[in-house]
Design a protein around this motif. Structure first.
Motif, PDB file in Angstrom:
ATOM      1  N   ASN A 204      17.802  11.132  87.531  1.00 54.82           N
ATOM      2  CA  ASN A 204      17.283  12.178  88.782  1.00 54.82           C
ATOM      3  C   ASN A 204      17.223  13.528  88.201  1.00 54.82           C
ATOM      4  OD1 ASN A 204      17.568  10.042  91.043  1.00 54.82           O
ATOM      5  ND2 ASN A 204      19.732  10.042  90.016  1.00 54.82           N
ATOM      6  N   LEU A 205      17.265  13.955  87.064  1.00 51.71           N
ATOM      7  CA  LEU A 205      17.151  15.113  86.564  1.00 51.71           C
ATOM      8  C   LEU A 205      15.409  15.808  86.927  1.00 51.71           C
ATOM      9  CD1 LEU A 205      18.377  17.456  84.898  1.00 51.71           C
ATOM     10  CD2 LEU A 205      17.277  16.607  82.951  1.00 51.71           C
ATOM     11  N   LYS A 206      15.754  16.807  87.894  1.00 50.66           N
ATOM     12  CA  LYS A 206      14.430  17.332  88.032  1.00 50.66           C
ATOM     13  C   LYS A 206      13.899  18.762  87.364  1.00 50.66           C
ATOM     14  CE  LYS A 206      15.433  15.672  93.033  1.00 50.66           C
ATOM     15  NZ  LYS A 206      15.605  15.834  94.263  1.00 50.66           N
ATOM     16  N   GLY A 207      14.941  19.434  87.088  1.00 51.23           N
ATOM     17  CA  GLY A 207      14.470  20.487  86.497  1.00 51.23           C
ATOM     18  C   GLY A 207      15.615  21.239  85.656  1.00 51.23           C
ATOM     19  N   TRP A 208      15.337  22.406  85.036  1.00 49.39           N
ATOM     20  CA  TRP A 208      16.438  22.921  84.409  1.00 49.39           C
ATOM     21  C   TRP A 208      17.289  23.800  85.090  1.00 49.39           C
ATOM     22  CZ3 TRP A 208      17.246  22.000  79.267  1.00 49.39           C
ATOM     23  CH2 TRP A 208      18.226  22.635  78.623  1.00 49.39           C
ATOM     24  N   TRP A 209      16.550  24.409  86.055  1.00 50.19           N
ATOM     25  CA  TRP A 209      17.292  25.325  87.265  1.00 50.19           C
ATOM     26  C   TRP A 209      17.238  24.701  88.524  1.00 50.19           C
ATOM     27  CZ3 TRP A 209      13.558  26.831  83.904  1.00 50.19           C
ATOM     28  CH2 TRP A 209      13.994  27.438  82.743  1.00 50.19           C
ATOM     29  N   ARG A 210      18.148  24.762  89.361  1.00 53.88           N
ATOM     30  CA  ARG A 210      18.123  24.300  90.747  1.00 53.88           C
ATOM     31  C   ARG A 210      17.095  25.307  91.444  1.00 53.88           C
ATOM     32  NH1 ARG A 210      21.056  21.392  94.116  1.00 53.88           N
ATOM     33  NH2 ARG A 210      22.557  21.156  92.443  1.00 53.88           N
ATOM     34  N   THR A 211      16.946  26.448  91.323  1.00 52.44           N
ATOM     35  CA  THR A 211      16.091  27.362  92.073  1.00 52.44           C
ATOM     36  C   THR A 211      15.328  28.080  90.926  1.00 52.44           C
ATOM     37  OG1 THR A 211      17.542  27.625  93.689  1.00 52.44           O
ATOM     38  CG2 THR A 211      15.797  29.279  93.662  1.00 52.44           C
ATOM     39  N   CYS A 212      13.956  28.170  91.031  1.00 57.79           N
ATOM     40  CA  CYS A 212      13.174  28.906  90.132  1.00 57.79           C
ATOM     41  C   CYS A 212      11.740  29.497  90.950  1.00 57.79           C
ATOM     42  CB  CYS A 212      12.615  28.158  88.757  1.00 57.79           C
ATOM     43  SG  CYS A 212      11.605  28.899  87.740  1.00 57.79           S
ATOM     44  N   ARG A 213      11.731  30.759  91.328  1.00 62.31           N
ATOM     45  CA  ARG A 213      10.577  31.244  92.014  1.00 62.31           C
ATOM     46  C   ARG A 213       9.347  31.109  91.625  1.00 62.31           C
ATOM     47  NH1 ARG A 213      13.422  36.452  94.854  1.00 62.31           N
ATOM     48  NH2 ARG A 213      15.231  35.174  95.780  1.00 62.31           N
ATOM     49  N   ASP A 214       9.542  31.040  90.060  1.00 65.35           N
ATOM     50  CA  ASP A 214       7.861  31.255  89.644  1.00 65.35           C
ATOM     51  C   ASP A 214       7.951  30.584  88.375  1.00 65.35           C
ATOM     52  OD1 ASP A 214       5.518  31.841  88.475  1.00 65.35           O
ATOM     53  OD2 ASP A 214       5.404  34.263  88.483  1.00 65.35           O
ATOM     54  N   ALA A 215       7.316  29.335  88.287  1.00 66.16           N
ATOM     55  CA  ALA A 215       7.303  28.314  87.151  1.00 66.16           C
ATOM     56  C   ALA A 215       6.485  28.966  85.973  1.00 66.16           C
ATOM     57  CB  ALA A 215       6.812  26.799  87.683  1.00 66.16           C
ATOM     58  N   GLU A 216       5.748  29.716  86.102  1.00 63.07           N
ATOM     59  CA  GLU A 216       4.804  30.361  85.137  1.00 63.07           C
ATOM     60  C   GLU A 216       5.699  31.332  84.394  1.00 63.07           C
ATOM     61  OE1 GLU A 216       1.772  29.427  84.609  1.00 63.07           O
ATOM     62  OE2 GLU A 216       1.883  28.228  86.232  1.00 63.07           O
ATOM     63  N   LEU A 217       7.137  31.748  84.849  1.00 58.57           N
ATOM     64  CA  LEU A 217       7.605  32.783  83.957  1.00 58.57           C
ATOM     65  C   LEU A 217       9.104  32.195  83.463  1.00 58.57           C
ATOM     66  CD1 LEU A 217       7.299  35.777  86.295  1.00 58.57           C
ATOM     67  CD2 LEU A 217       5.944  35.304  84.382  1.00 58.57           C
ATOM     68  N   VAL A 218       9.108  30.817  83.340  1.00 58.40           N
ATOM     69  CA  VAL A 218      10.275  30.269  82.556  1.00 58.40           C
ATOM     70  C   VAL A 218      10.272  30.751  81.231  1.00 58.40           C
ATOM     71  CG1 VAL A 218      10.054  28.331  84.018  1.00 58.40           C
ATOM     72  CG2 VAL A 218       8.998  28.262  81.813  1.00 58.40           C
ATOM     73  N   PRO A 219      11.557  30.871  80.592  1.00 54.96           N
ATOM     74  CA  PRO A 219      11.696  31.178  79.284  1.00 54.96           C
ATOM     75  C   PRO A 219      11.370  30.418  78.263  1.00 54.96           C
ATOM     76  CG  PRO A 219      13.849  30.443  80.135  1.00 54.96           C
ATOM     77  CD  PRO A 219      12.809  30.434  81.371  1.00 54.96           C
ATOM     78  N   GLN A 220      11.205  30.469  77.066  1.00 56.26           N
ATOM     79  CA  GLN A 220      10.791  29.604  75.923  1.00 56.26           C
ATOM     80  C   GLN A 220      12.238  29.270  75.284  1.00 56.26           C
ATOM     81  OE1 GLN A 220       7.471  31.476  74.074  1.00 56.26           O
ATOM     82  NE2 GLN A 220       8.786  31.604  72.135  1.00 56.26           N
ATOM     83  N   PHE A 221      12.430  28.212  74.496  1.00 58.15           N
ATOM     84  CA  PHE A 221      13.444  27.976  73.357  1.00 58.15           C
ATOM     85  C   PHE A 221      12.820  28.545  72.048  1.00 58.15           C
ATOM     86  CE2 PHE A 221      14.365  23.993  75.954  1.00 58.15           C
ATOM     87  CZ  PHE A 221      15.498  24.123  76.364  1.00 58.15           C
ATOM     88  N   PRO A 222      13.598  29.575  71.506  1.00 55.92           N
ATOM     89  CA  PRO A 222      12.796  30.451  70.400  1.00 55.92           C
ATOM     90  C   PRO A 222      12.810  29.727  68.972  1.00 55.92           C
ATOM     91  CG  PRO A 222      14.917  31.074  71.057  1.00 55.92           C
ATOM     92  CD  PRO A 222      14.634  30.224  72.064  1.00 55.92           C
ATOM     93  N   CYS A 223      13.730  28.633  68.903  1.00 57.47           N
ATOM     94  CA  CYS A 223      13.742  28.125  67.498  1.00 57.47           C
ATOM     95  C   CYS A 223      13.907  26.753  67.698  1.00 57.47           C
ATOM     96  CB  CYS A 223      14.653  28.831  66.721  1.00 57.47           C
ATOM     97  SG  CYS A 223      16.292  28.605  67.406  1.00 57.47           S
ATOM     98  N   LEU A 224      13.676  25.860  68.832  1.00 59.56           N
ATOM     99  CA  LEU A 224      13.683  24.657  68.679  1.00 59.56           C
ATOM    100  C   LEU A 224      12.826  23.742  68.002  1.00 59.56           C
ATOM    101  CD1 LEU A 224      15.479  22.648  70.616  1.00 59.56           C
ATOM    102  CD2 LEU A 224      13.491  22.298  72.052  1.00 59.56           C
TER     103      LEU A 224
END
Length: 306
Positions: A64-84
């Motif tokens: 049932n996991l839908k997203g990292w955050w419950r609310t995110c207004r702009d999907a184009e501005l999500v952060p990135q994992f810098p060293c994954l």
């Protein structure tokens, strides 16, 4: 963290700057990893890095996991994992929004997962290419997945083909597995340029009908394993050009078994140079020595004695 069936969300884990490995397993009720709005998370601050130490991320059986955050207004501005470095997502088919992961260099394993986070990360290539024309951009910026060594994709229903633009970035890939991709009808032509590829496994791709002649360009390929691809009709003649190939394993592919199963079969001239050959779990050739001929001689001797 494992087996928390009633957990619906987690605290903001990005506040753990030394966290190197994160595993979430069997969170049946988890809808979002963080309940905070994306705009208020730590990545909104230019002085703070999002998950600065995280190397390994594993998400297992969170249906049932839908997203990292419950609310995110702009999907184009999500952060990135810098060293994954290593990412596994298995049995999380509804996860459509998460931080991007362009730095992966060890493994990407997606099984029964949504393809949208991958496409979101691939878009970064376009942004990187645009940014690279600017004088202020560092020359060390690289395209997503350009250092990735191992890729495994399985049970992804909406994947008709591997993204062409992605293949052009996989300049370090050594291991590729595609499994249970029922809509996959062919491997992308761009895969021929992944000349670092050493190991290719194709399992249970029920609509795959042919392997193309461009496979002859895979000049580093050492291991080819084809399993349960029942519509795959033959191997290309260019197989004989892949002189690096050390092992060929074919199981439950009736057309291939017929064409490759012995030294009089139609495709045998194209594979006879391969030192180790196994067809339908029977060893046909070992260290370059054809074994069925020895078995035939042994049977003939028995008949003469009788």
């Amino acid at each position: 963290m494992s087996r928390c069936p009633k957990c619906e969300h987690l605290p903001p884990l990005d506040n753990l700057p030394s966290l190197k490995s994160l595993t979430l397993d069997n969170f049946n009720s988890l809808n979002y990893i963080s309940d905070e709005m994306a705009e208020s998370s730590s990545f909104s601050s230019p002085s703070t890095t999002f998950f600065p130490s995280l190397k390994i991320l594993q998400l297992f059986d969170c249906p049932n996991l839908k997203g990292w955050w419950r609310t995110c207004r702009d999907a184009e501005l999500v952060p990135q994992f810098p060293c994954l470095s290593n990412l596994t997502i298995r049995n999380c088919p509804n996860l459509t929004l998460m931080p991007t992961f362009p730095s992966l260099d060890m493994k990407l394993y997606l099984s029964n997962a949504n393809i949208r986070p991958l496409h979101q990360t691939l878009k970064m290539k376009i942004m990187t290419a645009t940014a690279s024309t600017l004088p202020s951009t560092s020359s060390s910026v690289t395209a997503p997945f350009s250092k990735l060594k191992t890729l495994r994709l399985e049970e992804i229903e909406d994947l008709l083909s591997l993204p062409e633009e992605w293949m052009q970035s996989l300049i370090s890939l050594e291991n590729l597995t595609v499994s249970n991709l029922s809509n996959l009808v062919s491997l992308p032509r761009e895969l021929q340029y992944v000349t670092t590829l050493r190991r290719l496994q194709i399992w249970s791709c029920s609509n795959l009908t042919a392997l193309s002649d461009w496979m002859g360009n895979l000049t580093s390929l050492e291991y080819l394993d084809i399993d349960n691809c029942r519509k795959l009709e033959s191997l290309p003649k260019v197989m004989r050009q892949i002189t690096t190939l050390q092992r060929l394993i074919i199981n439950d592919c009736p057309h291939l078994s017929e064409r490759c199963g012995h030294d009089m079969a139609a495709d045998w001239p194209n594979i006879s140079h391969i030192p180790y050959i196994m067809i339908d779990r029977h060893q046909i050739q070992e260290r370059g020595r054809y074994l069925l001929e020895e078995e035939g001689d042994s049977s003939a001797s028995t008949e003469v004695q009788l």
